[in-house]
Design an enzyme around this catalytic site. Structure first.
Site, PDB file in Angstrom:
ATOM      1  N   TRP A 223       0.872  -1.185   0.000  1.00  0.00           N
ATOM      2  CA  TRP A 223       0.000   0.000   0.000  1.00  0.00           C
ATOM      3  C   TRP A 223       0.908   1.234   0.000  1.00  0.00           C
ATOM      4  O   TRP A 223       1.804   1.353   0.827  1.00  0.00           O
ATOM      5  CB  TRP A 223      -0.894  -0.039   1.241  1.00  0.00           C
ATOM      6  CG  TRP A 223      -1.818   1.149   1.393  1.00  0.00           C
ATOM      7  CD1 TRP A 223      -2.597   1.706   0.419  1.00  0.00           C
ATOM      8  CD2 TRP A 223      -2.039   1.909   2.584  1.00  0.00           C
ATOM      9  NE1 TRP A 223      -3.291   2.766   0.947  1.00  0.00           N
ATOM     10  CE2 TRP A 223      -2.979   2.915   2.258  1.00  0.00           C
ATOM     11  CE3 TRP A 223      -1.550   1.839   3.882  1.00  0.00           C
ATOM     12  CZ2 TRP A 223      -3.435   3.835   3.194  1.00  0.00           C
ATOM     13  CZ3 TRP A 223      -2.004   2.748   4.811  1.00  0.00           C
ATOM     14  CH2 TRP A 223      -2.937   3.736   4.474  1.00  0.00           C
TER      15      TRP A 223
ATOM     16  N   ASP B 239      -0.873  -5.735   9.468  1.00  0.00           N
ATOM     17  CA  ASP B 239      -1.824  -4.712   9.064  1.00  0.00           C
ATOM     18  C   ASP B 239      -3.085  -5.435   8.622  1.00  0.00           C
ATOM     19  O   ASP B 239      -3.066  -6.192   7.650  1.00  0.00           O
ATOM     20  CB  ASP B 239      -1.230  -3.895   7.911  1.00  0.00           C
ATOM     21  CG  ASP B 239      -2.177  -2.793   7.430  1.00  0.00           C
ATOM     22  OD1 ASP B 239      -3.322  -2.728   7.907  1.00  0.00           O
ATOM     23  OD2 ASP B 239      -1.760  -2.002   6.557  1.00  0.00           O
TER      24      ASP B 239
ATOM     25  N   LYS C 139     -13.216  -0.659   6.084  1.00  0.00           N
ATOM     26  CA  LYS C 139     -13.828  -1.472   5.031  1.00  0.00           C
ATOM     27  C   LYS C 139     -14.849  -2.452   5.591  1.00  0.00           C
ATOM     28  O   LYS C 139     -15.976  -2.514   5.124  1.00  0.00           O
ATOM     29  CB  LYS C 139     -12.743  -2.235   4.267  1.00  0.00           C
ATOM     30  CG  LYS C 139     -12.178  -1.522   3.083  1.00  0.00           C
ATOM     31  CD  LYS C 139     -11.403  -0.263   3.357  1.00  0.00           C
ATOM     32  CE  LYS C 139     -10.063  -0.517   3.987  1.00  0.00           C
ATOM     33  NZ  LYS C 139      -9.222   0.689   4.108  1.00  0.00           N
TER      34      LYS C 139
HETATM   35  N1  PLA Z   1      -3.658  -0.700   5.322  1.00  0.00           N
HETATM   36  C1  PLA Z   1      -3.939  -1.086   4.082  1.00  0.00           C
HETATM   37  C2  PLA Z   1      -3.286  -2.302   3.540  1.00  0.00           C
HETATM   38  C3  PLA Z   1      -4.872  -0.349   3.316  1.00  0.00           C
HETATM   39  O1  PLA Z   1      -5.144  -0.752   2.074  1.00  0.00           O
HETATM   40  C4  PLA Z   1      -5.478   0.788   3.869  1.00  0.00           C
HETATM   41  C5  PLA Z   1      -6.465   1.612   3.069  1.00  0.00           C
HETATM   42  C6  PLA Z   1      -5.146   1.130   5.188  1.00  0.00           C
HETATM   43  C7  PLA Z   1      -4.230   0.359   5.882  1.00  0.00           C
HETATM   44  C8  PLA Z   1      -5.699   2.300   5.929  1.00  0.00           C
HETATM   45  O2  PLA Z   1      -7.023   2.440   5.941  1.00  0.00           O
HETATM   46  P1  PLA Z   1      -7.762   3.384   7.014  1.00  0.00           P
HETATM   47  O3  PLA Z   1      -6.742   4.306   7.605  1.00  0.00           O
HETATM   48  O4  PLA Z   1      -8.775   4.103   6.216  1.00  0.00           O
HETATM   49  O5  PLA Z   1      -8.321   2.438   7.999  1.00  0.00           O
HETATM   50  N2  PLA Z   1      -6.257   1.673   1.670  1.00  0.00           N
HETATM   51  C9  PLA Z   1      -7.234   2.307   0.768  1.00  0.00           C
HETATM   52  C10 PLA Z   1      -7.480   3.772   1.090  1.00  0.00           C
HETATM   53  C11 PLA Z   1      -8.568   1.598   0.851  1.00  0.00           C
HETATM   54  C12 PLA Z   1      -6.282   4.657   1.193  1.00  0.00           C
HETATM   55  O6  PLA Z   1      -5.359   4.595   0.359  1.00  0.00           O
HETATM   56  O7  PLA Z   1      -6.279   5.448   2.147  1.00  0.00           O
HETATM   57  C13 PLA Z   1      -6.707   2.129  -0.672  1.00  0.00           C
HETATM   58  O8  PLA Z   1      -7.414   2.501  -1.631  1.00  0.00           O
HETATM   59  O9  PLA Z   1      -5.597   1.555  -0.837  1.00  0.00           O
END
Ligand code: PLA
Length: 449
Positions: A178, A259, A295
């Site tokens: 991510w 995570d 989510k």
């Molecule tokens: N960890 C992972 C692996 C994630 O994909 C995301 C969110 C988070 C943590 C953190 O989410 P939160 O802080 O909202 O609980 N990833 C998203 C959104 C869904 C983003 O980038 O913020 C994504 O589209 O990858």
């Protein structure tokens, strides 16, 4: 603030952070570019008390920062007037009608909270809502977890998954991962390295590379692991592979930092999606755990999550919690009340909990059915290439293998928005938009090789 006081009051690491902040704020100012970390005091003395000499703004020299690679996709999408546009960028669940979803059980919990006259809006403790913390640990580690029974878990409520990671920060992350992971941890002042994870040739796990890299990591390193539904690849280790990873990490004293942003979203089962984590808890060893309810409970904007640290003994857990409070207090003081109250209302009541699991399963099933529909649509178009990874990958995203030119082409010609690494959020897709996406992919791979 007098500069002399700033210097006297700050520990060396805080000094470093201030100088970093000053450098971020003033990247291209001719008057100040000479300032380096070693030259912090001079920079602080001239900022901000010497504002606007000959310029209309202290901030005039600031460069335009780029949009976030994930959240910026939505910014671009919102600006596009096309009626056929589709946003497959951010991982946010949408219904078949393309609408955001508030779970029925969440609405019910909110109604109960509003109707309760004894509810007040006092600050929570630094560690958050105690009942929420207990229930969150139970949800991820399992009701019968020995670590919970032996009081070896310190849990603090944090600002969703990101906040939990930020509070617990210190790790090695998979490559790719991510996009926000490296930034969160680098800004915590930590040295960040990656380990091999994904093999583009097989569109699967580079298990050999992963084991090699973890074997050569310095003992004591913290290793970030996606509990399930790896983002962006949708590729998870098998249970056998998890077991090998566990053995290697424990033998090398590598500390796992899980995570968990998608528990229940991958398979539709909360317990199944927590299996990797529970294998590591079962061996009695220590670990960190960042949980998000964005989510799986659809509480994106409520920013509700938890950091749990499983410790070797109850005594250590008490001290760990005391240290976490020192981290949290200057960062945001204490977490927000509303989201955690919703989660606690649902988790504490077996009937509401069941209602939640059914709604969660329905979301997971819709995503799985989108995978099948997209795969079938590409097959029926005879789109060149092997697209079986669409149905093999797990969770919210498909890592399509489309390159950045193809992604740009699909945005330009078809108004389809995704991240430039070719990741699409399957949750943003519907039966209605599958043909449009398949046409776009077909055109992209046949016209741009
Ligand atoms: N960890 C992972 C692996 C994630 O994909 C995301 C969110 C988070 C943590 C953190 O989410 P939160 O802080 O909202 O609980 N990833 C998203 C959104 C869904 C983003 O980038 O913020 C994504 O589209 O990858």
């Amino acid at each position: 603030m007098a500069p002399a006081n700033v210097r006297a009051a700050q520990a060396p690491s805080a000094d470093r952070r201030l100088s970093t902040l000053v450098r971020h704020l003033l990247p291209s100012s001719p008057r100040r570019t000479a300032a380096t970390a070693a030259d912090t005091s001079a920079t602080l003395e001239s900022f901000p008390t010497m504002a606007s000499q000959g310029s209309s703004s202290v901030f005039a020299a600031l460069a335009q920062a780029p949009e976030d690679p994930i959240l910026g996709v939505t910014v671009a999408y919102n600006k596009d007037p096309s009626p056929v546009k589709v946003n497959l960028g951010v991982g946010a669940y949408r219904t078949e009608e393309g609408k955001p979803l508030v779970l029925k059980v969440v609405r019910r919990a909110e109604q109960m909270l509003i109707n309760n006259p004894s509810r007040v809006k006092e600050y929570l403790p630094i560690t958050g809502l105690a009942e929420f913390n207990k229930l969150s640990a139970k949800l991820i580690f399992g009701a019968d977890s020995p670590a919970i029974q032996e009081n070896r878990v310190a849990t603090v409520q944090c600002l969703s998954g990101t906040g939990s990671l930020r509070v617990g920060a210190h790790y090695l992350h998979p490559q790719p991962t991510w996009g926000n992971h490296p930034k969160v941890f680098t800004l915590s002042g930590l040295t960040v390295r990656s380990y091999r994870y994904y093999d583009p040739a097989t569109r699967g796990l580079d298990f050999k590379g992963l084991l090699e890299d973890l074997s050569s990591a310095p003992s004591g390193s913290i290793v970030l692991l996606h509990a399930c539904a790896h983002n962006p690849t949708g590729v998870d280790p098998t249970i056998d592979q998890w077991e090998q990873i566990r053995q290697l990490m424990r033998s090398k004293s590598l500390l796992p930092f899980f995570d968990s942003a998608y528990q229940g979203f991958a398979s539709g089962s909360l317990d199944k999606d927590a299996r990797s984590v529970r294998m590591f808890v079962a061996d009695g060893g220590e670990l960190l755990m960042a949980q998000s309810y964005a989510k799986n409970m659809g509480l994106y904007g409520e920013r509700v999550g938890a950091l749990s640290i499983v410790c070797g003994s109850a005594d250590v857990a008490v001290r760990v919690e005391s240290q976490l409070k020192l981290v949290i207090r200057p960062m945001y003081s204490n977490p927000p009340l509303h989201g955690a109250s919703i989660v606690a209302t649902i988790l504490r009541d077996s009937e509401m909990f069941n209602e939640w699991t059914l709604e969660l399963k329905a979301m997971a099933d819709r995503i799985i059915s989108m995978r099948q529909q997209l795969f079938d649509a590409l097959k029926s178009r005879g789109t060149p290439g092997d697209w079986s990874h669409i149905i093999k990958q797990i969770g919210m995203f498909t890592f399509t293998g489309l390159n950045s030119e193809q992604v740009a082409f699909m945005r330009q010609e078809y108004h389809i928005y995704m991240t430039s690494d070719g990741r699409i959020s399957m949750a943003g897709l519907s039966t209605r938009t599958v043909p449009h996406l398949s046409d776009a992919i077909h055109a992209a791979v046949t016209q741009l090789k």
